[in-house]
Design a protein around this motif. Structure first.
Motif, PDB file in Angstrom:
ATOM      1  N   ARG A  12       0.805  -1.218   0.000  1.00 50.13           N
ATOM      2  CA  ARG A  12       0.000   0.000   0.000  1.00 50.13           C
ATOM      3  C   ARG A  12       0.843   1.277   0.000  1.00 50.13           C
ATOM      4  N   ARG A  15      -2.454   7.083   2.189  1.00 51.20           N
ATOM      5  CA  ARG A  15      -3.562   7.917   1.711  1.00 51.20           C
ATOM      6  C   ARG A  15      -3.209   9.393   1.657  1.00 51.20           C
ATOM      7  N   ASP A  16      -2.419   9.873   2.602  1.00 54.00           N
ATOM      8  CA  ASP A  16      -2.078  11.298   2.650  1.00 54.00           C
ATOM      9  C   ASP A  16      -1.362  11.756   1.386  1.00 54.00           C
ATOM     10  N   ASP A  17      -0.752  10.803   0.661  1.00 54.31           N
ATOM     11  CA  ASP A  17       0.036  11.161  -0.518  1.00 54.31           C
ATOM     12  C   ASP A  17      -0.707  10.925  -1.833  1.00 54.31           C
ATOM     13  N   TYR A  18      -1.988  10.600  -1.771  1.00 57.09           N
ATOM     14  CA  TYR A  18      -2.748  10.400  -3.006  1.00 57.09           C
ATOM     15  C   TYR A  18      -2.712  11.643  -3.896  1.00 57.09           C
ATOM     16  N   LEU A  21       0.355  11.555  -6.028  1.00 54.67           N
ATOM     17  CA  LEU A  21       0.251  10.591  -7.114  1.00 54.67           C
ATOM     18  C   LEU A  21      -0.597  11.136  -8.259  1.00 54.67           C
ATOM     19  N   GLN A  22      -1.696  11.788  -7.907  1.00 55.50           N
ATOM     20  CA  GLN A  22      -2.535  12.385  -8.951  1.00 55.50           C
ATOM     21  C   GLN A  22      -1.777  13.477  -9.701  1.00 55.50           C
ATOM     22  N   LEU A  67       7.002   9.692  -1.141  1.00 57.83           N
ATOM     23  CA  LEU A  67       5.733   9.027  -0.882  1.00 57.83           C
ATOM     24  C   LEU A  67       5.869   8.095   0.312  1.00 57.83           C
ATOM     25  N   GLU A 153      -3.936   1.950  -9.347  1.00 60.21           N
ATOM     26  CA  GLU A 153      -5.053   2.665  -8.723  1.00 60.21           C
ATOM     27  C   GLU A 153      -6.278   1.786  -8.863  1.00 60.21           C
ATOM     28  N   GLY A 156     -10.171   3.943  -5.959  1.00 55.55           N
ATOM     29  CA  GLY A 156      -9.803   5.167  -5.251  1.00 55.55           C
ATOM     30  C   GLY A 156      -8.583   5.024  -4.374  1.00 55.55           C
ATOM     31  N   ASP A 157      -8.028   3.818  -4.241  1.00 56.30           N
ATOM     32  CA  ASP A 157      -6.806   3.604  -3.464  1.00 56.30           C
ATOM     33  C   ASP A 157      -5.640   3.339  -4.398  1.00 56.30           C
ATOM     34  N   TRP A 158      -4.428   3.616  -3.888  1.00 55.95           N
ATOM     35  CA  TRP A 158      -3.215   3.480  -4.688  1.00 55.95           C
ATOM     36  C   TRP A 158      -2.296   2.438  -4.056  1.00 55.95           C
TER      37      TRP A 158
END
Length: 354
Positions: A12, A15-18, A21-22, A67, A153, A156-158
Motif C-alpha cells: 500500500r 492515503r495522505d500522498d494520493y 500521485l494524482q 511518498l 489505482e 480510489g486507493d493506490w
C-alpha cells in the motif's frame, strides 16, 4: 530456475500522498500502461517515467516526489533485496533492539512504549540491514528490479507493485506430502499434511494486543504506530516463512481455499500480523510454489469448517474454537478439522484432475 517474467508483490501507498500521485499522473511522470496484473483486473496501471528508490520502511521516492509506502510489508527475500539495492535506506536507531523487545515473552506495553519513545527520539540511522526479515528468508532469494515498478489505482486507493527475480533455495526431501491450509485470524493458519499432522501457525501476540488496547486510551504517536505496525508485520511473517520453507522442501502439492479476498481485506488489513498472513496466502505462497514447480490447488471452501474430516457427509457443531461431530467420540479443534478437510480435497483434485 531462470526466468525473465518478474515476481510482483503489491503493497500500500499512504492515503495522505494520493494528491501527489494524482499530480504525477497529471504531469506525465506516471504514464498509463497497457498491462494487467493477475488479481488486479479492474486496476488502472501506471508506469513511472522517473527513477524509483526506497529510503526506508515507510519511504519511497519517485524522482523528486516523496511518498509513504509499506515497504516493510514484503516477504523477507524481496524485503532484503530492496535494502541491498538501496544506498540511502534509513531505519529507526535501535530497531534491532526494539524487535528483540517486541518478541520478548511477558514484556508489558508500558516498558515497550518507553523503549520505542527513546528510539524515535533519535534521528533515523543510515542502515541497510534487513533487521525485520527472517534469518533464511523463507528459503528464497530475490533481486529487486526497480526499473520495472508499477503503480496501481483501484477503487480510489493506490498501491505499489514492486518487481523481483525470485529463486527458491531449498533442498527437496525424497518424501513428498500433499498439504492443506486453513486461513484464520487466531492462529494465522493451520496446515495439515498427508500424515494427518495438523500444525497451528502464528498464535496471538500478547504485547501487540496490549498495545492496541492502550492505544484506545493513550494513543500512540503516528511515528510510533508506523514502527509498531512494521514490527507486528515482521512478527507475523516469521512463523509463516518457516512454514513456507518446510512446504518447499516436502510438498508435492499444496491446497488452499478459494476465498473472496475483498472480504478478507476488510477483516485483516488494519491488523499487521493478520495482514502478513493474508499476503502470505494470496501472494507469497503461490509465487514461491510456482518458482519451485510445486502445484497449487484452490479448492472449494464449502463446509470445510462444519463437515467432519473423518465423516465428510456429516455436519457437526462449531462451539468457539472446538468442533463436535456427532459420530466422533472426542472434540476436535475447528481449525485442524478444516485444514484436514482442505488437505483431503486437495489430494482428491491432485490425484484425479478433471
Amino acid at each position: 530456475m531462470s526466468h525473465t517474467d518478474p515476481d510482483r508483490y503489491v503493497t500500500r501507498l499512504f492515503r495522505d500522498d494520493y494528491p501527489i500521485l494524482q499530480g504525477l499522473v497529471a504531469s506525465g511522470r506516471l504514464r498509463r500502461a497497457a498491462v494487467s496484473l493477475p488479481g488486479w483486473d479492474k486496476a488502472t496501471v501506471f508506469e513511472p517515467l522517473v527513477p524509483v528508490s526506497a529510503h526506508g520502511d515507510h519511504h519511497l521516492r519517485l524522482g523528486y516526489a516523496d511518498l509513504g509506502a509499506q515497504i516493510y510489508a514484503l516477504p523477507s527475500a524481496p524485503y532484503a533485496a530492496v535494502l541491498r539495492a538501496s544506498g540511502d535506506y534509513r531505519q529507526p536507531a535501535g530497531i534491532a533492539g526494539l524487535q528483540v523487545c517486541f518478541g520478548a515473552p511477558d514484556l508489558d506495553a508500558a516498558t515497550f512504549r518507553a523503549e520505542l519513545r527513546a528510539s524515535l527520539a533519535q534521528p533515523l540511522k543510515l542502515d541497510s540491514t534487513p533487521h525485520l526479515a527472517t534469518a533464511d528468508h523463507g528459503g528464497c532469494h530475490a533481486t529487486w528490479w526497480p526499473n520495472r515498478t508499477l503503480i496501481l489505482e483501484s477503487g480510489g486507493d493506490w498501491f505499489l507493485a514492486l518487481a523481483f527475480n525470485l529463486e527458491t533455495r531449498v533442498i527437496r526431501s525424497p518424501g513428498k506430502s500433499v498439504f492443506g491450509i486453513d486461513l484464520n485470524a487466531d492462529p494465522a493458519l493451520c496446515i495439515a499434511d498427508s500424515a494427518g499432522v495438523a500444525r497451528m501457525i502464528g498464535p496471538r501476540h500478547a504485547l501487540l494486543d496490549g498495545l492496541r488496547r492502550e492505544h484506545l486510551d493513550r494513543p500512540l504517536a503516528p511515528k510510533e504506530v508506523r514502527v509498531v505496525r512494521a514490527l507486528g508485520y515482521a512478527s507475523g511473517r516469521g512463523p509463516l516463512e518457516v512454514a513456507l520453507r518446510d512446504m518447499l522442501s516436502r510438498a508435492e502439492a499444496v491446497g488452499v481455499e478459494k476465498l473472496d479476498t475483498r472480504q478478507l481485506y476488510a477483516r485483516f488489513v488494519e491488523r499487521s500480523r493478520e495482514q502478513a498472513a493474508l499476503d502470505w496466502h494470496v501472494s507469497w505462497l503461490p509465487q514461491a510454489l510456482y518458482r519451485a514447480r510445486i502445484r497449487l490447488h484452490r479448492v472449494d471452501p464449502a463446509f470445510s469448517t462444519q463437515a467432519c474430516h473423518r465423516h465428510p457427509s456429516h455436519l457437526g457443531i462449531v462451539r468457539g474454537r472446538m468442533f463436535d461431530c456427532p459420530l466422533c467420540t472426542e472434540l476436535q479443534h475447528r481449525d485442524k478439522n478444516a485444514a484436514r478437510n482442505i488437505q483431503a480435497r486437495t489430494l482428491a483434485v491432485h490425484r484425479h484432475p478433471r
